[in-house]
Design an enzyme around this catalytic site. Sequence first.
Site, PDB file in Angstrom:
ATOM      1  N   ALA A  20     -83.824 -61.558  -9.841  1.00 58.20           N
ATOM      2  CA  ALA A  20     -82.952 -60.644 -10.589  1.00 58.20           C
ATOM      3  C   ALA A  20     -82.803 -59.278  -9.927  1.00 58.20           C
ATOM      4  CB  ALA A  20     -83.491 -60.466 -12.010  1.00 58.20           C
ATOM      5  N   LEU A  71     -91.275 -68.396  -6.806  1.00 57.44           N
ATOM      6  CA  LEU A  71     -90.642 -69.706  -6.636  1.00 57.44           C
ATOM      7  C   LEU A  71     -91.637 -70.800  -6.265  1.00 57.44           C
ATOM      8  CD1 LEU A  71     -87.334 -68.893  -4.705  1.00 57.44           C
ATOM      9  CD2 LEU A  71     -87.626 -69.304  -7.144  1.00 57.44           C
ATOM     10  N   SER A  92     -84.255 -66.367  -3.226  1.00 60.24           N
ATOM     11  CA  SER A  92     -84.643 -67.105  -2.033  1.00 60.24           C
ATOM     12  C   SER A  92     -86.053 -66.674  -1.648  1.00 60.24           C
ATOM     13  CB  SER A  92     -83.692 -66.802  -0.864  1.00 60.24           C
ATOM     14  OG  SER A  92     -82.406 -67.297  -1.116  1.00 60.24           O
ATOM     15  N   LYS A 167     -80.438 -73.781   3.681  1.00 68.54           N
ATOM     16  CA  LYS A 167     -79.471 -73.757   2.588  1.00 68.54           C
ATOM     17  C   LYS A 167     -78.892 -75.154   2.320  1.00 68.54           C
ATOM     18  CE  LYS A 167     -79.430 -69.532   1.055  1.00 68.54           C
ATOM     19  NZ  LYS A 167     -79.820 -69.262  -0.342  1.00 68.54           N
ATOM     20  N   PRO A 190     -71.239 -68.950  -1.661  1.00 63.97           N
ATOM     21  CA  PRO A 190     -70.568 -67.749  -1.176  1.00 63.97           C
ATOM     22  C   PRO A 190     -70.780 -67.545   0.321  1.00 63.97           C
ATOM     23  CG  PRO A 190     -72.596 -67.151  -2.296  1.00 63.97           C
ATOM     24  CD  PRO A 190     -72.462 -68.642  -2.410  1.00 63.97           C
TER      25      PRO A 190
END
Length: 321
Positions: A20, A71, A92, A167, A190
């Site tokens: 965030a 994560l 990430s 990715k 994106p």
Amino acid sequence: MPAFKMGFQKLQGTVCVTGAGGFLGSWVVHLLLSKNYLVRGTVRDPLDEKYAHLNQLPNASSNLKLVKADLLDYPSLFSAIQGCSGVFHVASPLPSSPVDLIEPAVTGTLNVLKACLEAKVERVVVVSSGAALMMNPSWPDTRAMDESCWSDVEHCRAIENWYCASKTEAESKAFEFGKANGLDVVSACPNLIFGPILQPTANASSLLLAKLLKEGHDLEDNRHHRIVDVRDVAEALVLVYEKPEAQGRYICTSHSVHVKDIVDILKDEYPSYNYPKNFTDGQQKKEMSSEKLQRLGWSYRSLQETLVDSVESYKKAGLLD
């Protein structure tokens, strides 16, 4: 600074945003709060000053809770996600070296999805990248890349492009997991993200743009970039979350330009900065199409608006001093 259209909204339920406090994550939180969602934002340390900007966003005092999560630490993720109806996986992992990108990216994404499955989350929006499409040597040069195009992971490994490999692996594994477990997963891809910063520190793309205004190289590589505004990406993520008919991948790109084109726009607006003096011959990349996302109702800002708002925010943050 132009932001989002504000207006009265009924309470939209609770969603979680991983990462965030980052460049994109901050704008996703901002948009969700403006739409009156209850937001849980995962950060490394909720008390760290670098996340203070999040608590100053409109509606943050009542609708935002920052929670500590990693994560690669499943219990912390599940604690953050439990009770949420939706999750935006923006974060990430931070690898120790480029070659270490792939495993934590895949493991981190799968941890988020496993937590979503256990918590009975209704939809997960995974932020991937145009990097998961663009390294495909077999794609015809004359055809714009669409969502059916995937980067060739073995090719990425062979040329040691670990970012593209990570990715691609993470996004493909996310869809495999969703299909195997009946979890509703959509992704957004994106390209290079510019736009105003909310966070107090510069991110990689902001530094790239700031250097064009400051360093005045005698010869600059006239690279080709596909650019999208951070606010438009945030709007795309919320759009694919809110639209029931959304499914699969969504390319999120707006402008296809060379570095010299960017500099020419900036020079018109800000003539006194120390720009590159000359440019190499620019090579054109294959085009990408955001047609699928636009059919869903997405639109994007002009490149001039993105660049001007970027520079104004850099000035405010002291990045151009």
